[in-house]
Design a protein around this motif. Sequence first.
Motif, PDB file in Angstrom:
ATOM      1  N   SER B  81       0.746  -1.177   0.169  1.00 12.71           N
ATOM      2  CA  SER B  81       0.069   0.113  -0.092  1.00 12.71           C
ATOM      3  C   SER B  81       0.846   1.283  -0.041  1.00 12.71           C
ATOM      4  CB  SER B  81      -0.884   0.061   1.488  1.00 12.71           C
ATOM      5  OG  SER B  81      -0.167  -0.288   2.335  1.00 12.71           O
ATOM      6  N   THR B  82       0.383   2.272  -0.501  1.00  9.58           N
ATOM      7  CA  THR B  82       1.212   3.422  -0.713  1.00  9.58           C
ATOM      8  C   THR B  82       0.943   4.311   0.681  1.00  9.58           C
ATOM      9  OG1 THR B  82       0.961   3.417  -2.766  1.00  9.58           O
ATOM     10  CG2 THR B  82       1.280   5.550  -1.881  1.00  9.58           C
ATOM     11  N   LEU B  83       1.623   4.193   1.325  1.00 14.15           N
ATOM     12  CA  LEU B  83       1.661   5.162   2.748  1.00 14.15           C
ATOM     13  C   LEU B  83       2.351   6.560   2.421  1.00 14.15           C
ATOM     14  CD1 LEU B  83       1.176   5.344   5.760  1.00 14.15           C
ATOM     15  CD2 LEU B  83       3.526   4.452   5.981  1.00 14.15           C
ATOM     16  N   THR B  84       1.687   7.552   2.603  1.00 11.53           N
ATOM     17  CA  THR B  84       1.963   8.815   2.539  1.00 11.53           C
ATOM     18  C   THR B  84       2.469   9.551   3.696  1.00 11.53           C
ATOM     19  OG1 THR B  84       0.627   8.979   0.482  1.00 11.53           O
ATOM     20  CG2 THR B  84       1.517  11.005   1.164  1.00 11.53           C
ATOM     21  N   GLY B 234      -3.587   5.486   5.553  1.00  9.11           N
ATOM     22  CA  GLY B 234      -3.226   4.906   4.128  1.00  9.11           C
ATOM     23  C   GLY B 234      -4.264   4.158   3.474  1.00  9.11           C
ATOM     24  N   PHE B 236      -5.027   1.629  -0.322  1.00  9.64           N
ATOM     25  CA  PHE B 236      -4.809   0.737  -1.340  1.00  9.64           C
ATOM     26  C   PHE B 236      -5.797   0.302  -2.284  1.00  9.64           C
ATOM     27  CE2 PHE B 236      -3.979  -3.651  -2.746  1.00  9.64           C
ATOM     28  CZ  PHE B 236      -2.812  -3.360  -3.571  1.00  9.64           C
TER      29      PHE B 236
END
Lengths: 238, 238
Positions: B81-84, B234, B236
């Motif tokens: 997952s794209t964790l910002t 986050g 996804f």
Amino acid sequence: MVVPSGPAFQYLKVKTHLREGIASGRWRPGERLPSEAELTEAFGVSRMTVNRALRELHQEGMVERVQGVGSFVAQLHRIASTLTVRDVHDEIAARGHQHEAQVHLLEEVAATEAQAAEFQLQPGARLFHSIIVHRDNGVAVQCEDRLVNPACAPDYQAQDFTQVTPTHYLLEVAPLSEARYTIEAQRPSPLEAKLLGMPRGEPCLVVRRCTLSLGQVVTVVRLVHPGGRWMLQGSFQA
Amino acid sequence: MVVPSGPAFQYLKVKTHLREGIASGRWRPGERLPSEAELTEAFGVSRMTVNRALRELHQEGMVERVQGVGSFVAQLHRIASTLTVRDVHDEIAARGHQHEAQVHLLEEVAATEAQAAEFQLQPGARLFHSIIVHRDNGVAVQCEDRLVNPACAPDYQAQDFTQVTPTHYLLEVAPLSEARYTIEAQRPSPLEAKLLGMPRGEPCLVVRRCTLSLGQVVTVVRLVHPGGRWMLQGSFQA
DNA sequence: CAGTGGTCTAGACCACTTG
DNA sequence: AAGTGGTCTAGACCACTGA
């Protein structure tokens, strides 16, 4: 000529050139990059090839593009990193350690109002509920408290979760389409502290994840990890 | 004909068709997808268009491709997952809150052996060291303890970090090329507890991040967040 | 060998922005 | 009107795989 020399990975040449120019500060954030036409000429390649290089840099968040205007170096304020939340079993196995799972609870419950809302179901609807403790070489590293939508996994209660993790099983029966999660630090609940064999006051890393498949909420899970025994890792390129 | 009807986003049609087929379970994980040639025919588009659709699905981790064999539905075991991880200032400002920063320390130190190793420098080399507390509407939410490589940011000590965050400043002077981080739950150190105005025993979410630019380690930072006041989020897709 | 994906071209039409 | 990116085509050569 039709194809000058076969696949020489031209788009990578263009991409690398731009990436290095950005990394070295030759083009500063917000600054305009050469147009597709200019790059086409400079590299002696077709526009499609240049376009692919720029498109991929855009997908990677390194370049912003505005139709009719140009391509620009992205403002890299945010560090968007790829955090890999893998299945516990895989994670433990990858270290060459022994994974054990202990099923402490596997039941059917009636959804509370809050739970029903999260699953987009009626209050009182049936849900499966499981609590499983995962051990790495005998050390408890994760307490998994999970609710499951029976509509997505009717046979959930019949599984042997000492052999296959719920995460693994659910991904098989309900292909993942979306997940939302939060990560925070908390104290464990009294039950969690007991199951994990840790003091009540010790900090825990708590991941809460809600997983959807085809727009339906499949499962909501709370993963509690003792502070000193588990850590998330990640990295980010470009 | 040359172009039948202009941009009708054909590659998206193909992509959506495959994505829905995978999500619906029509093609199971590991199963083989139609070849580029078959899709070309089925959709009446060129192979480049089909290729783009499949390539993007591959980049998104949904499809595996093997040259000379075919394209397959990926085994979605990992949830990547794209964790910002955004700049604190932006994060607080995005909520419409007031951000304040308090500089508690800004000094030059000699690297210990461990620090030198991490920065790929000699023990005793100069490093900048800062400790800054960030507040969201007056509430301390982050204690930022940072070491900086002077070679990458010689003017670090001259900055006013009540106005611009170190993260922001460093991204300006040293374009980010790579970052590594860990996330864990810990108790705060006595100093951190004091600076954050929290009890020693409360859990904290601790992010440790090492940032590189052009292969050089620019900065190593420890971000400590009181458990009840901060959380990473986050999501996804696919 | 036939079939697959990986790359590339030299054009094309379009929507959009700016002068 | 000129320049930009967004998309698309109908071919092409290549490397790789498996029968």
